[in-house]
Design an enzyme around this catalytic site. Sequence first.
Site, PDB file in Angstrom:
ATOM      1  N   ARG A 321      -1.808  -6.163   4.519  1.00 53.57           N
ATOM      2  CA  ARG A 321      -2.123  -7.252   3.594  1.00 53.57           C
ATOM      3  C   ARG A 321      -3.410  -7.049   2.781  1.00 53.57           C
ATOM      4  NH1 ARG A 321      -3.080 -11.945   4.849  1.00 53.57           N
ATOM      5  NH2 ARG A 321      -1.955 -12.920   3.171  1.00 53.57           N
ATOM      6  N   TYR A 325      -2.497  -7.065  -1.082  1.00 52.15           N
ATOM      7  CA  TYR A 325      -2.807  -8.284  -1.843  1.00 52.15           C
ATOM      8  C   TYR A 325      -4.308  -8.538  -1.979  1.00 52.15           C
ATOM      9  CZ  TYR A 325       1.831  -9.545   0.156  1.00 52.15           C
ATOM     10  OH  TYR A 325       3.128  -9.579   0.583  1.00 52.15           O
ATOM     11  N   CYS A 352      -6.133   7.828   4.496  1.00 59.08           N
ATOM     12  CA  CYS A 352      -6.703   8.451   3.306  1.00 59.08           C
ATOM     13  C   CYS A 352      -6.258   7.732   2.042  1.00 59.08           C
ATOM     14  CB  CYS A 352      -6.318   9.920   3.282  1.00 59.08           C
ATOM     15  SG  CYS A 352      -6.977  10.737   4.728  1.00 59.08           S
ATOM     16  N   TYR A 382       3.287 -11.275   8.741  1.00 58.33           N
ATOM     17  CA  TYR A 382       3.208 -10.162   7.783  1.00 58.33           C
ATOM     18  C   TYR A 382       2.160  -9.131   8.217  1.00 58.33           C
ATOM     19  CZ  TYR A 382       5.892 -13.607   5.243  1.00 58.33           C
ATOM     20  OH  TYR A 382       6.847 -14.534   4.907  1.00 58.33           O
TER      21      TYR A 382
END
Length: 430
Positions: A321, A325, A352, A382
Amino acid sequence: MSATFHPLDYFSFKNDVLMSEGVSLQALAEEHGTPLYVYSERGIQERYQAFKDTLQSISSLICYSVKANSNLSLLKLLKDWGSGFDIVSGGELLRLEQLKVPGEKIVFSGVGKTTSEMKQALLYDQNGILAFNMESLEEADTLHSVARSLQKEARICLRFNPSVNAKTHPYISTGLKTSKFGLEEKDILALLKKLPSLPHLRLQGLHVHIGSQITSLKPLEEAFTKTIGFLKKQKLKLPLLNLGGGLGVTYQKEKPPSIEQYGKLILKSIQGLDPKPRVLIEPGRSMVANAGVLLTQILYRKHKGKKDFLIVDASMSELLRPALYGSFHEIVPVLKSSKGPFKTTDVAGPVCESTDVLARDRKLSQSLKAGDTLAILSCGAYGMSMASHYNSRPLPAEVLIHSSGKVARIRNPESLNQTLTRTEKDLVSL
Ligand SMILES: *Cc1c(COP(=O)(O)O)cnc(C)c1O
């Protein structure tokens, strides 16, 4: 009971140790290793119960959105409490089949259902599933042909796109005119006209879902009002009304409406409908987000100008997440360290990618060092369900703390060997 959504509702410090139901998270990290997902049964149960309580005066079904967290043991808990489920793939349906979830408790969403997924759902549990949420005219045609070839009837809801701005992150907005989700009014009218020529489809209701992490009732109210207004205008009297999911939670300082306020809005919204449809809702995030944390161990401290970096053993592979986002997760040391001085610190993973930073510019104690455990909060939704093998990393373990304080390992950590032998054949000779 007032169900809130705070990151520390179910995990709290006792004598400076982060605990849940009397279980030390430090002890869990030592026993099961890190990175480690930890869930609180009570956290999920109280939210499920709050959704049930708030809709108890009407005919309703809570359809937990499986994609938020699809661990079989968590799904089993929800099934045993009586929950229904919202799925978006054949893989999720297979999970429910494993648990013998009745087809009457399953709805199927998503813009790209394949014919094999349709077939799987139509043949599920003799009578198929409760409803397919239809996203396009072509999809309805395809579902009809599949149902006809199997001599089955597919029960459908039409996903209405009410053209509402959910005022959430653009990546998780689904009710905008420009979004790929749902049918516009004119498409719904066209489908209604066409339905008599599609005898293997049976219209059950409308569906609306405008996005995720919605922290105000306004956009939900607007979406419900438009959907119900459309039903009234078209004089449609249908047995189901699916109002979707999307209720937000507190990650940082958000103040989402409570489950009670959300329920009241639903009751108010359907007041003018006669007869009353059975109301479905599809909560995902709000059911599990704050019932889970991700434990991670510090590997290294790096000094870089005014800032320090803590490099930890969790990454965007376990928790996508923040990278996907730019989302915020609170981070606390599992052994509370109030010792200063505090320094502006980034918490970053080993992967990386420059975006593999789990938290930016946090004030964290300078005494935190390699070997210490951090808890990344509000990771129940999530989190694991978005975990990947990127950088050929093994998937982490998950444990569940029962309300009794008993701990169950509900997923074993993947071994390095398993990452090699999973399914692929790397060494194909040509
Ligand atoms: C993802 C999804 C949900 C769940 O959304 P949350 O924000 O997690 O509550 C519900 N319905 C549909 C159709 C979805 O795609």
